[in-house]
Design a protein around this motif. Structure first.
Motif, short mmCIF file in Angstrom:
data_model
loop_
_atom_site.label_atom_id
_atom_site.label_comp_id
_atom_site.label_asym_id
_atom_site.label_seq_id
_atom_site.Cartn_x
_atom_site.Cartn_y
_atom_site.Cartn_z
N SER A 73 17.80 28.15 8.74
CA SER A 73 18.99 27.23 9.32
C SER A 73 19.77 28.02 10.39
N VAL A 74 20.03 27.69 11.33
CA VAL A 74 20.69 28.40 12.43
C VAL A 74 21.73 27.58 13.15
N THR A 75 22.59 28.29 13.76
CA THR A 75 23.65 27.82 14.60
C THR A 75 23.74 28.52 15.80
N LEU A 123 23.56 17.99 17.42
CA LEU A 123 24.19 18.36 18.56
C LEU A 123 25.70 17.66 18.53
N PHE A 124 26.58 18.61 19.01
CA PHE A 124 28.15 18.04 19.29
C PHE A 124 28.38 18.08 20.59
N GLY A 125 29.13 17.21 21.18
CA GLY A 125 29.60 17.25 22.53
C GLY A 125 31.01 16.35 22.56
N ILE A 126 31.65 17.10 23.73
CA ILE A 126 32.77 16.19 24.14
C ILE A 126 32.38 15.67 25.64
N VAL A 127 32.00 14.26 25.55
CA VAL A 127 31.33 13.89 26.63
C VAL A 127 32.09 13.24 27.69
N GLU A 128 33.24 13.97 28.03
CA GLU A 128 33.97 13.57 29.23
C GLU A 128 33.23 14.53 30.27
N ILE A 183 27.06 20.91 25.56
CA ILE A 183 27.57 20.70 24.28
C ILE A 183 28.65 21.42 24.04
N TYR A 184 29.21 21.41 22.85
CA TYR A 184 30.54 22.09 22.77
C TYR A 184 30.23 22.60 21.13
N ASP A 185 30.73 23.83 20.86
CA ASP A 185 30.67 24.37 19.40
C ASP A 185 31.94 25.15 19.27
N ARG A 190 28.93 23.10 14.81
CA ARG A 190 28.47 22.03 14.90
C ARG A 190 27.16 21.73 15.33
N ASN A 191 26.52 22.67 15.84
CA ASN A 191 25.30 22.61 16.72
C ASN A 191 24.22 23.40 15.65
#
Length: 201
Positions: A73-75, A123-128, A183-185, A190-191
């Motif tokens: 398990s990795v980030t 995945l985590f992202g701020i889609v702006e 993506i954002y971390d 979060r990823n």
């Protein structure tokens, strides 16, 4: 004369009894010796062979059990925005890597044995910053499944995930490709990319 004859007869009888006893004793000793020789020549080597076989089986079971211990398990291990790019995601922050089959230098997981594996990507992202967030889980460079969000509200935060159980051959390589988006971390990790061996086949 009669007394002498009786005495001689008695002596002969005792001598005969002693001779029979000696013969029985010799026979008994001979039988015990033969059994002891058989134990040394036959039984002990058989026991040693069985012991060696059992030891080899234990070693084999230990090796098989070690092969089955496959979990990772990795980030990402980076803060801020990552992308836009369509390259392989290299997760450098290792939470778990039992068996060391995930490579943090290139982002590849290599299957140690033929078997069914479970994988999950998040995945985590701020889609702006783009038209969505999405990635591909690949096996030997071929897309196996996708995870993503293609419709979005401006300046919104989204977390997407997908998972699958895959039959892999020994040496198959699994990785995650970012789908040309950003993506954002941060410190919340979060990823993630995780997987483990369910059972060998």
């Amino acid at each position: 004369m009669v007394g002498i004859r009786q005495h001689k007869t008695l002596i002969n009888t005792w001598c005969l009894i002693e001779m029979v006893g000696i013969r029985y004793h010799k026979t008994h000793i001979s039988t015990r010796c033969k059994w002891s020789i058989r134990v040394v020549v036959v039984v002990i080597p058989e026991m040693e062979n069985r012991l060696r076989t059992a030891e080899n089986q234990v070693k084999l079971l230990k090796a098989e059990n070690q092969e089955r211990k496959v979990v990772f398990s990795v980030t990402l291990g980076v803060g801020g925005y990552y992308g836009p790019t369509s390259t392989t995601l290299v997760y450098k922050d290792i939470l778990t890597n039992i068996g060391n089959h995930y490579n943090p230098t290139n982002g590849h997981f290599t299957a140690p044995v033929r078997g069914v594996y479970y994988f999950r990507i998040a995945l985590f992202g701020i889609v702006e910053r783009n038209s969505g967030i999405h990635c591909n889980l690949r096996t030997n460079g071929n897309i196996t499944l996708k995870a993503g969000l293609w419709e979005y509200i401006a300046k919104s935060q989204h977390h997407v995930a997908n998972a699958a159980s895959l039959l892999l051959e020994q040496g198959d390589v699994v990785d995650v490709q970012l789908g040309g988006t950003t993506i954002y971390d941060d410190s919340h990790k979060r990823n993630t990319f995780s997987g483990f061996l369910l059972f060998p086949v």
